[in-house]
Design a protein around this motif. Structure first.
Motif, PDB file in Angstrom:
ATOM      1  N   GLY A  43     135.440   9.528  93.854  1.00  0.00           N
ATOM      2  CA  GLY A  43     135.258   9.729  95.289  1.00  0.00           C
ATOM      3  C   GLY A  43     134.836  11.127  95.687  1.00  0.00           C
ATOM      4  N   THR A  44     133.912  11.708  94.942  1.00  0.00           N
ATOM      5  CA  THR A  44     133.375  13.022  95.274  1.00  0.00           C
ATOM      6  C   THR A  44     131.876  13.000  94.985  1.00  0.00           C
ATOM      7  OG1 THR A  44     133.736  15.395  94.986  1.00  0.00           O
ATOM      8  CG2 THR A  44     133.818  14.055  93.002  1.00  0.00           C
ATOM      9  N   GLY A  45     131.223  14.153  95.014  1.00  0.00           N
ATOM     10  CA  GLY A  45     129.788  14.212  94.763  1.00  0.00           C
ATOM     11  C   GLY A  45     129.462  14.624  93.336  1.00  0.00           C
ATOM     12  N   PRO A  46     128.248  14.288  92.858  1.00  0.00           N
ATOM     13  CA  PRO A  46     127.868  14.624  91.484  1.00  0.00           C
ATOM     14  C   PRO A  46     127.837  16.131  91.211  1.00  0.00           C
ATOM     15  CG  PRO A  46     126.069  13.463  92.617  1.00  0.00           C
ATOM     16  CD  PRO A  46     127.240  13.497  93.540  1.00  0.00           C
ATOM     17  N   ARG A  47     127.504  16.924  92.200  1.00  0.00           N
ATOM     18  CA  ARG A  47     127.493  18.382  91.978  1.00  0.00           C
ATOM     19  C   ARG A  47     128.902  18.910  91.751  1.00  0.00           C
ATOM     20  NH1 ARG A  47     122.541  21.323  93.893  1.00  0.00           N
ATOM     21  NH2 ARG A  47     121.062  19.655  94.301  1.00  0.00           N
ATOM     22  N   GLN A  48     129.874  18.332  92.462  1.00  0.00           N
ATOM     23  CA  GLN A  48     131.264  18.729  92.260  1.00  0.00           C
ATOM     24  C   GLN A  48     131.726  18.334  90.855  1.00  0.00           C
ATOM     25  OE1 GLN A  48     130.132  17.256  95.035  1.00  0.00           O
ATOM     26  NE2 GLN A  48     130.471  18.865  96.548  1.00  0.00           N
ATOM     27  N   VAL A  49     131.255  17.183  90.390  1.00  0.00           N
ATOM     28  CA  VAL A  49     131.576  16.759  89.021  1.00  0.00           C
ATOM     29  C   VAL A  49     130.993  17.758  88.025  1.00  0.00           C
ATOM     30  CG1 VAL A  49     131.160  14.988  87.250  1.00  0.00           C
ATOM     31  CG2 VAL A  49     131.816  14.319  89.580  1.00  0.00           C
ATOM     32  N   GLY A  50     129.741  18.152  88.246  1.00  0.00           N
ATOM     33  CA  GLY A  50     129.115  19.131  87.356  1.00  0.00           C
ATOM     34  C   GLY A  50     129.875  20.440  87.321  1.00  0.00           C
ATOM     35  N   ARG A  51     130.331  20.885  88.475  1.00  0.00           N
ATOM     36  CA  ARG A  51     131.108  22.131  88.541  1.00  0.00           C
ATOM     37  C   ARG A  51     132.423  21.976  87.773  1.00  0.00           C
ATOM     38  NH1 ARG A  51     132.463  26.851  87.872  1.00  0.00           N
ATOM     39  NH2 ARG A  51     133.738  27.909  89.402  1.00  0.00           N
ATOM     40  N   ALA A  52     133.106  20.852  87.987  1.00  0.00           N
ATOM     41  CA  ALA A  52     134.369  20.600  87.286  1.00  0.00           C
ATOM     42  C   ALA A  52     134.143  20.502  85.782  1.00  0.00           C
ATOM     43  CB  ALA A  52     135.020  19.331  87.813  1.00  0.00           C
ATOM     44  N   MET A  53     133.029  19.877  85.376  1.00  0.00           N
ATOM     45  CA  MET A  53     132.728  19.750  83.950  1.00  0.00           C
ATOM     46  C   MET A  53     132.624  21.122  83.294  1.00  0.00           C
ATOM     47  SD  MET A  53     132.446  16.534  82.971  1.00  0.00           S
ATOM     48  CE  MET A  53     131.521  16.732  81.464  1.00  0.00           C
ATOM     49  N   GLY A  54     132.092  22.098  84.039  1.00  0.00           N
ATOM     50  CA  GLY A  54     131.969  23.452  83.515  1.00  0.00           C
ATOM     51  C   GLY A  54     133.302  24.126  83.264  1.00  0.00           C
ATOM     52  N   LEU A  55     134.360  23.579  83.851  1.00  0.00           N
ATOM     53  CA  LEU A  55     135.694  24.150  83.674  1.00  0.00           C
ATOM     54  C   LEU A  55     136.513  23.428  82.604  1.00  0.00           C
ATOM     55  CD1 LEU A  55     136.511  24.585  87.471  1.00  0.00           C
ATOM     56  CD2 LEU A  55     135.722  26.347  85.870  1.00  0.00           C
ATOM     57  N   LEU A  56     135.958  22.359  82.066  1.00  0.00           N
ATOM     58  CA  LEU A  56     136.674  21.578  81.052  1.00  0.00           C
ATOM     59  C   LEU A  56     136.323  22.048  79.658  1.00  0.00           C
ATOM     60  CD1 LEU A  56     136.213  17.930  82.377  1.00  0.00           C
ATOM     61  CD2 LEU A  56     138.189  19.424  82.649  1.00  0.00           C
ATOM     62  N   ASP A  57     137.329  22.129  78.814  1.00  0.00           N
ATOM     63  CA  ASP A  57     137.065  22.418  77.406  1.00  0.00           C
ATOM     64  C   ASP A  57     137.776  21.403  76.516  1.00  0.00           C
ATOM     65  OD1 ASP A  57     139.664  23.198  77.817  1.00  0.00           O
ATOM     66  OD2 ASP A  57     139.439  25.214  77.025  1.00  0.00           O
ATOM     67  N   ASP A  58     138.416  20.427  77.137  1.00  0.00           N
ATOM     68  CA  ASP A  58     139.217  19.471  76.381  1.00  0.00           C
ATOM     69  C   ASP A  58     138.820  18.022  76.665  1.00  0.00           C
ATOM     70  OD1 ASP A  58     140.055  19.473  79.002  1.00  0.00           O
ATOM     71  OD2 ASP A  58     142.188  19.432  78.547  1.00  0.00           O
ATOM     72  N   ALA A  59     137.576  17.821  76.998  1.00  0.00           N
ATOM     73  CA  ALA A  59     137.078  16.468  77.287  1.00  0.00           C
ATOM     74  C   ALA A  59     135.709  16.313  76.625  1.00  0.00           C
ATOM     75  CB  ALA A  59     136.969  16.250  78.796  1.00  0.00           C
ATOM     76  N   PRO A  60     135.318  15.078  76.314  1.00  0.00           N
ATOM     77  CA  PRO A  60     134.015  14.853  75.661  1.00  0.00           C
ATOM     78  C   PRO A  60     132.853  15.037  76.648  1.00  0.00           C
ATOM     79  CG  PRO A  60     135.106  12.769  76.052  1.00  0.00           C
ATOM     80  CD  PRO A  60     136.069  13.837  76.470  1.00  0.00           C
ATOM     81  N   TRP A  61     132.556  16.277  76.969  1.00  0.00           N
ATOM     82  CA  TRP A  61     131.560  16.659  77.974  1.00  0.00           C
ATOM     83  C   TRP A  61     130.190  16.059  77.688  1.00  0.00           C
ATOM     84  CZ3 TRP A  61     127.545  19.088  75.681  1.00  0.00           C
ATOM     85  CH2 TRP A  61     127.786  19.677  74.440  1.00  0.00           C
ATOM     86  N   TRP A  62     129.842  15.862  76.415  1.00  0.00           N
ATOM     87  CA  TRP A  62     128.512  15.375  76.039  1.00  0.00           C
ATOM     88  C   TRP A  62     128.276  13.936  76.486  1.00  0.00           C
ATOM     89  CZ3 TRP A  62     132.551  16.516  72.896  1.00  0.00           C
ATOM     90  CH2 TRP A  62     133.132  15.465  72.189  1.00  0.00           C
ATOM     91  N   ARG A  63     129.318  13.209  76.856  1.00  0.00           N
ATOM     92  CA  ARG A  63     129.168  11.822  77.293  1.00  0.00           C
ATOM     93  C   ARG A  63     128.794  11.704  78.767  1.00  0.00           C
ATOM     94  NH1 ARG A  63     134.564   9.872  74.219  1.00  0.00           N
ATOM     95  NH2 ARG A  63     133.800  10.274  72.103  1.00  0.00           N
ATOM     96  N   VAL A  64     128.693  12.825  79.471  1.00  0.00           N
ATOM     97  CA  VAL A  64     128.251  12.826  80.873  1.00  0.00           C
ATOM     98  C   VAL A  64     126.827  13.374  80.893  1.00  0.00           C
ATOM     99  CG1 VAL A  64     128.708  13.639  83.206  1.00  0.00           C
ATOM    100  CG2 VAL A  64     130.617  13.104  81.674  1.00  0.00           C
ATOM    101  N   VAL A  65     125.906  12.566  81.405  1.00  0.00           N
ATOM    102  CA  VAL A  65     124.481  12.885  81.366  1.00  0.00           C
ATOM    103  C   VAL A  65     123.887  12.793  82.767  1.00  0.00           C
ATOM    104  CG1 VAL A  65     124.255  12.069  78.974  1.00  0.00           C
ATOM    105  CG2 VAL A  65     123.833  10.492  80.866  1.00  0.00           C
ATOM    106  N   TYR A  66     122.658  13.249  82.907  1.00  0.00           N
ATOM    107  CA  TYR A  66     121.937  13.085  84.165  1.00  0.00           C
ATOM    108  C   TYR A  66     121.583  11.607  84.351  1.00  0.00           C
ATOM    109  CZ  TYR A  66     121.560  18.143  84.236  1.00  0.00           C
ATOM    110  OH  TYR A  66     121.855  19.478  84.245  1.00  0.00           O
ATOM    111  N   ALA A  67     121.237  11.223  85.558  1.00  0.00           N
ATOM    112  CA  ALA A  67     120.949   9.818  85.881  1.00  0.00           C
ATOM    113  C   ALA A  67     119.853   9.223  85.007  1.00  0.00           C
ATOM    114  CB  ALA A  67     120.591   9.685  87.361  1.00  0.00           C
ATOM    115  N   ASP A  68     118.925  10.048  84.546  1.00  0.00           N
ATOM    116  CA  ASP A  68     117.835   9.539  83.694  1.00  0.00           C
ATOM    117  C   ASP A  68     118.198   9.536  82.209  1.00  0.00           C
ATOM    118  OD1 ASP A  68     117.698  12.232  82.995  1.00  0.00           O
ATOM    119  OD2 ASP A  68     115.585  12.461  83.509  1.00  0.00           O
ATOM    120  N   GLY A  69     119.463   9.881  81.894  1.00  0.00           N
ATOM    121  CA  GLY A  69     119.914   9.878  80.511  1.00  0.00           C
ATOM    122  C   GLY A  69     119.778  11.206  79.789  1.00  0.00           C
TER     123      GLY A  69
END
Length: 117
Positions: free
Chosen positions: A40-66
């Motif tokens: 329930g948030t926006g994709p840019r907020q997800v991208g920002r949060a992803m930058g703060l994670l070091d304990d999650a499989p970050w590579w499994r989150v991709v842009y809409a085109d893959g």
């Protein structure tokens, strides 16, 4: 798995993103938009949060085109390939690799998919 709610007291966007990203199985991906709709948030907020994670499989989150993330020295393509994620020309094949949380649990067996109940 229930949907991580942003409105839950004490819950941060980073915690919600971490929970959703951790639930993406190996061999599958989700777009930033997929994750954002899930919490329930926006994709840019997800991208920002992803930058703060070091304990999650970050590579499994991709842009809409893959297109995989280019951070971490561009290792996403290598990691996705190691997990058997369907790729074509350096992009995840979203029609085959997208994780759907509302679908039954699915595992990849070679080129086939097996439903696990």
């Amino acid at each position: 798995m229930s949907t991580p709610e942003m409105g839950t007291p004490g819950r941060t966007i980073v915690a919600a993103v971490r929970e959703v990203v951790a639930s993406i199985p190996a061999g599958f991906v989700a777009s930033y938009g997929d994750v954002s709709r899930r919490i329930g948030t926006g994709p840019r907020q997800v991208g920002r949060a992803m930058g703060l994670l070091d304990d999650a499989p970050w590579w499994r989150v991709v842009y809409a085109d893959g297109t995989p993330a280019s951070c971490h020295g561009g290792r996403a393509v290598e990691l996705l390939d190691e997990e058997g994620t369907p790729m074509l020309a350096g992009r995840a094949q979203m029609h085959r690799a997208r994780h759907h949380w509302d679908a039954p649990d699915v595992v990849r067996a070679g080129e086939n998919y097996v439903v696990v109940r």
